[in-house]
Design a protein around this motif. Structure first.
Motif, PDB file in Angstrom:
ATOM      1  N   LEU A 148       0.643  -0.812   0.105  1.00  0.00           N
ATOM      2  CA  LEU A 148      -0.194  -0.265   0.189  1.00  0.00           C
ATOM      3  C   LEU A 148       0.701   1.015   0.151  1.00  0.00           C
ATOM      4  O   LEU A 148       1.887   1.212   0.686  1.00  0.00           O
ATOM      5  CB  LEU A 148      -1.488  -0.027   1.664  1.00  0.00           C
ATOM      6  CG  LEU A 148      -2.209  -0.867   1.519  1.00  0.00           C
ATOM      7  CD1 LEU A 148      -2.362  -1.181   2.544  1.00  0.00           C
ATOM      8  CD2 LEU A 148      -3.088  -0.949   0.700  1.00  0.00           C
ATOM      9  N   THR A 149       0.556   2.351  -0.727  1.00  0.00           N
ATOM     10  CA  THR A 149       1.082   3.391  -0.595  1.00  0.00           C
ATOM     11  C   THR A 149       0.654   4.353   0.622  1.00  0.00           C
ATOM     12  O   THR A 149      -0.552   4.230   1.400  1.00  0.00           O
ATOM     13  CB  THR A 149       1.213   4.581  -1.967  1.00  0.00           C
ATOM     14  OG1 THR A 149      -0.373   4.820  -1.599  1.00  0.00           O
ATOM     15  CG2 THR A 149       0.873   4.182  -2.665  1.00  0.00           C
ATOM     16  N   GLU A 152      -2.401   5.704   0.504  1.00  0.00           N
ATOM     17  CA  GLU A 152      -4.056   4.973   0.735  1.00  0.00           C
ATOM     18  C   GLU A 152      -4.012   4.355   2.228  1.00  0.00           C
ATOM     19  O   GLU A 152      -4.781   4.127   2.810  1.00  0.00           O
ATOM     20  CB  GLU A 152      -3.464   3.360  -0.529  1.00  0.00           C
ATOM     21  CG  GLU A 152      -3.681   3.524  -1.675  1.00  0.00           C
ATOM     22  CD  GLU A 152      -2.716   2.303  -2.473  1.00  0.00           C
ATOM     23  OE1 GLU A 152      -3.254   2.639  -3.830  1.00  0.00           O
ATOM     24  OE2 GLU A 152      -1.977   1.647  -2.121  1.00  0.00           O
ATOM     25  N   HIS A 155      -6.690   6.730   3.767  1.00  0.00           N
ATOM     26  CA  HIS A 155      -7.426   7.190   3.914  1.00  0.00           C
ATOM     27  C   HIS A 155      -8.105   5.587   4.162  1.00  0.00           C
ATOM     28  O   HIS A 155      -9.321   5.624   4.741  1.00  0.00           O
ATOM     29  CB  HIS A 155      -8.096   6.502   1.720  1.00  0.00           C
ATOM     30  CG  HIS A 155      -8.185   8.174   1.289  1.00  0.00           C
ATOM     31  ND1 HIS A 155      -7.290   8.540   0.602  1.00  0.00           N
ATOM     32  CD2 HIS A 155      -8.626   9.113   1.623  1.00  0.00           C
ATOM     33  CE1 HIS A 155      -7.737   9.606  -0.272  1.00  0.00           C
ATOM     34  NE2 HIS A 155      -8.115  10.061   0.620  1.00  0.00           N
TER      35      HIS A 155
END
Ligand code: GLA
Length: 394
Positions: A148-149, A152, A155
């Motif tokens: 995941l970044t 991301e 969020h």
């Protein structure tokens, strides 16, 4: 190595009866210089990560059990990957909320042991919950190679807070925790998530946090109400100006025309947000120019808006801001975060901090019957792994 990081390894090995070295992740709390209640209106914020943090120590298990332990409460919580539900214990929800989000994205998880420790005061408006969520998502991302970044993760943590903590928060707290940079604030556009690091040069002033020690019960329900009021205002404007998506796109002229005739209270709430967004953009320029006197004045203006128009302050927060309003050593002060309690953020001349505390502490305690605690916040790096070489092997 900090004592905290050393102890968490020892505690982890003791609690989970293992000699296996855990992965340790630190995720900090945050301050916000200006730009309050703007994030969920697609606006701008100016937060920074601080030197108080949540730590998680994690390792994989060979089954599907999730075994959690919180140092602060001396409490265990155990469940399985098939039974991710909210609990009455409160603290596990921040971790389970993340697992729930990862499962909704069909991420490949397995069971794990996780110990949490933190030195962020809870309910002080310093985002202890976002710090724990971000520490958890960062650690699980690493442990299970989820790729995941950080955006991301922000969020995902925000949605975990919506669904497992019931607060329809914006993205600011998570973003600040994950993206913090030493001695910089983050000028974040909460719509696009584009951001710019601005050096925080305070020229002999420090960030002093004064904690009312008020933990207001109403905070999450009132928070969600404010959010709905903003959405109602946007809906009325949108009927006439379809391009409008959020209060970020709305002008005072639009509010005067389309909201004021319908509802004075909704107008008042929306006007605060539109003004605050503009104030932030100017304050950010003040900071870049080194004009922290102007920045400080805007912080007082923000407080007045939050207290009188947005009505998310409380008498204890107002007391602390009013007490420093005419003090020459204080450039700016305001309530910080969601409101109804927690801390005020103050820009105070370093050499005058002791004098200020000596005066305000007894005054506050006599006026309210509550204790006043305080912290001088330093601005630190965001979420990261605590270096492996620092681990204590027991
Ligand atoms: C809380 C929320 C944030 C933000 C602030 C107010 O901290 O978690 O998303 O809305 O309140 O600015």
């Amino acid at each position: 190595m900090k004592l905290h990081e050393k102890n968490i390894t020892i505690d982890f090995c003791e609690i989970f009866n293992t000699v296996e070295k855990p992965l340790i992740v630190r995720s900090p709390g945050r301050v916000n210089i200006i730009g309050e209640h703007t994030d969920y209106n697609d606006g701008f914020v100016l937060p920074a990560a601080i030197d108080k943090a949540a730590y998680v120590a994690v390792s994989k298990r060979n089954d599907n059990i999730i075994s959690l332990y919180a140092n602060e409460f001396n409490q265990h919580h155990q469940t399985t990957l098939n039974e991710i539900n909210k609990t009455d214990k409160h603290w596990p929800n921040y971790i389970l909320g993340i697992v729930d989000q990862l499962q909704k994205l069909h991420m490949p998880l397995a069971g794990f042991n996780l110990l949490v420790d933190a030195d962020i005061p809870i309910g002080a408006g310093l985002s202890s919950s976002a710090a724990l969520e971000c520490a958890t998502v960062f650690a699980l991302n690493e442990l299970f190679a989820l790729q995941l970044t950080k955006a991301e993760m922000a969020h995902l943590a925000q949605h975990a807070e919506h669904e497992f903590a019931g607060v329809n928060c914006g993205v600011m707290d998570m973003f600040a925790s994950l993206f913090g940079k030493k001695d910089h604030v983050i000028n974040l556009d909460c719509r696009s998530l584009l951001y710019e690091y601005v050096p925080l040069n305070l020229h002999g002033y420090k960030i002093l946090l004064l904690n009312t020690n008020v933990k207001h019960q109403l905070s999450s329900s009132e928070y969600n109400t404010r959010r709905k009021q903003c959405e109602q205002g946007v809906a009325w404007v949108k009927e006439q100006v379809p391009a409008v998506i959020a209060l970020r796109d709305v002008t005072i002229a639009m509010l005067d025309k389309y909201v004021l005739p319908k509802d004075a209270l909704i107008y008042q709430r929306c006007k605060y947000v539109v003004d605050e967004n503009n104030r932030l953009l100017q304050a950010c320029n003040d900071l870049k120019k080194g004009d922290i006197t102007s920045l400080g004045k805007k912080m007082f203006a923000t407080h007045d808006g939050l207290s009188k128009q947005y009505e998310v302050s409380c008498k204890e927060l107002d007391f602390l801001v009013d007490h420093v309003r005419n003090n020459k050593a204080v450039l700016g002060a305001r309530m910080m975060g969601g409101g109804f309690g927690g801390c005020t953020i103050n820009l105070v001349k370093e050499t005058e901090i002791n004098k200020l505390i000596a005066a305000i502490k007894p005054a506050y305690e006599t006026a309210t019957g509550l204790q006043l605690t305080y912290y001088i916040a330093s601005i630190e790096e965001g979420t990261g792994i605590v270096a492996q070489k620092n681990y204590v092997h027991v």
